[in-house]
Design a protein around this motif. Structure first.
Motif, PDB file in Angstrom:
ATOM      1  N   GLY A 174       0.687  -1.103  -0.038  1.00 15.52           N
ATOM      2  CA  GLY A 174       0.153   0.144   0.022  1.00 15.52           C
ATOM      3  C   GLY A 174       0.918   1.286  -0.100  1.00 15.52           C
ATOM      4  N   TYR A 175       2.071   1.029  -0.601  1.00 17.83           N
ATOM      5  CA  TYR A 175       2.779   2.574  -0.816  1.00 17.83           C
ATOM      6  C   TYR A 175       2.317   3.419  -1.652  1.00 17.83           C
ATOM      7  N   MET A 176       2.321   4.458  -0.997  1.00 17.74           N
ATOM      8  CA  MET A 176       1.791   5.800  -1.659  1.00 17.74           C
ATOM      9  C   MET A 176       2.667   5.940  -3.156  1.00 17.74           C
ATOM     10  N   HIS A 177       3.965   5.881  -3.326  1.00 14.96           N
ATOM     11  CA  HIS A 177       4.548   5.922  -4.519  1.00 14.96           C
ATOM     12  C   HIS A 177       4.113   5.015  -5.654  1.00 14.96           C
ATOM     13  N   ASP A 178       3.475   3.946  -5.249  1.00 14.06           N
ATOM     14  CA  ASP A 178       3.016   3.026  -6.260  1.00 14.06           C
ATOM     15  C   ASP A 178       1.860   3.672  -7.044  1.00 14.06           C
ATOM     16  N   SER A 179       1.095   4.539  -6.283  1.00 14.40           N
ATOM     17  CA  SER A 179      -0.005   5.082  -7.202  1.00 14.40           C
ATOM     18  C   SER A 179       0.420   6.470  -7.448  1.00 14.40           C
ATOM     19  N   THR A 180       1.252   7.050  -7.284  1.00 17.44           N
ATOM     20  CA  THR A 180       1.707   8.586  -7.736  1.00 17.44           C
ATOM     21  C   THR A 180       2.961   8.577  -8.470  1.00 17.44           C
ATOM     22  N   ALA A 181       3.833   7.391  -8.646  1.00 14.38           N
ATOM     23  CA  ALA A 181       4.776   7.825  -9.607  1.00 14.38           C
ATOM     24  C   ALA A 181       4.542   8.096 -11.034  1.00 14.38           C
ATOM     25  N   PRO A 182       5.192   9.060 -11.619  1.00 10.91           N
ATOM     26  CA  PRO A 182       4.743   9.471 -12.977  1.00 10.91           C
ATOM     27  C   PRO A 182       4.748   8.182 -14.074  1.00 10.91           C
ATOM     28  N   ASP A 183       5.458   7.351 -13.773  1.00  7.49           N
ATOM     29  CA  ASP A 183       5.395   6.134 -14.640  1.00  7.49           C
ATOM     30  C   ASP A 183       4.574   4.874 -14.204  1.00  7.49           C
ATOM     31  N   LYS A 184       3.826   5.451 -13.045  1.00  2.25           N
ATOM     32  CA  LYS A 184       2.922   4.192 -12.723  1.00  2.25           C
ATOM     33  C   LYS A 184       3.435   2.906 -12.262  1.00  2.25           C
ATOM     34  N   LYS A 185       4.647   2.891 -12.384  1.00  2.00           N
ATOM     35  CA  LYS A 185       5.446   1.501 -11.839  1.00  2.00           C
ATOM     36  C   LYS A 185       5.287   1.251 -10.460  1.00  2.00           C
ATOM     37  N   PRO A 186       4.696   0.244  -9.938  1.00  2.00           N
ATOM     38  CA  PRO A 186       4.614  -0.150  -8.645  1.00  2.00           C
ATOM     39  C   PRO A 186       6.026  -0.545  -8.165  1.00  2.00           C
ATOM     40  N   ASN A 187       7.020   0.119  -8.021  1.00  2.00           N
ATOM     41  CA  ASN A 187       8.215  -0.236  -7.508  1.00  2.00           C
ATOM     42  C   ASN A 187       8.958   0.440  -6.189  1.00  2.00           C
ATOM     43  N   THR A 188       7.874   0.633  -5.386  1.00  2.00           N
ATOM     44  CA  THR A 188       8.324   1.339  -4.179  1.00  2.00           C
ATOM     45  C   THR A 188       9.388   0.508  -3.334  1.00  2.00           C
ATOM     46  N   PRO A 189       9.189  -0.984  -3.166  1.00  2.00           N
ATOM     47  CA  PRO A 189       9.994  -1.678  -2.513  1.00  2.00           C
ATOM     48  C   PRO A 189      11.618  -1.298  -3.000  1.00  2.00           C
ATOM     49  N   SER A 190      11.835  -1.408  -4.235  1.00  2.00           N
ATOM     50  CA  SER A 190      12.958  -0.941  -4.803  1.00  2.00           C
ATOM     51  C   SER A 190      13.604   0.296  -4.403  1.00  2.00           C
TER      52      SER A 190
END
Length: 142
Positions: A76-92
């Motif tokens: 449920g990381y915020m970055h997974d839904s807000t990243a410009p490329d929409k790539k769900p890579n917050t753990p990385s």
């Protein structure tokens, strides 16, 4: 003092991958003709790092397991839904923030100085990708 700059291309195929850079950096040191000085090895990527660590099969398999426990996918990381490329890579990104973007190593008599178990790795945390590593070698010429 002399300074030399090099760029390495690194191609990864795994989500998490450890690429041994030691020999390639040693080749660049030889090419630079620098006898005594420093080598800075730098990853310009937000989800990849450079790290000195042991090259042992078991520990290299343990790292991805540890990374997933530390920053699990789908938490449920915020970055997974807000990243410009929409790539769900917050753990990385989170794991990269805990590691080194660069390592500085001593050059003595034209050779890298490192411990018996040390290996210089490019650590891919969001692969497979085509990546770059920059090497700045500084010191006295041979």
């Amino acid at each position: 003092m002399s300074t030399k700059f090099y760029e390495l291309q690194v191609k990864t195929t795994q989500k998490v991958e450890f690429v041994d850079l030691t020999k390639k950096v040693e080749e660049k040191i030889k090419d630079s003709k620098i006898k005594n000085g420093l080598a800075v090895v730098y990853s310009p990527h937000a989800t990849a790092c450079v790290k000195i660590m042991e090259k042992e099969a078991g520990i290299l398999k343990d790292y991805p397991i540890f990374f997933n426990k530390l920053a699990p996918v789908g938490a449920g990381y915020m970055h997974d839904s807000t990243a410009p490329d929409k790539k769900p890579n917050t753990p990385s990104h989170l794991i990269a923030a805990l590691m080194n973007q660069s390592e500085t190593m001593i050059i003595n008599e034209g050779k890298l100085v490192y411990g018996m178990w040390n290996t210089l790795f490019f650590v891919e945390l969001d692969g497979g990708r085509d990546r770059k590593v920059f090497i700045q070698i500084m010191g006295d010429l041979k």
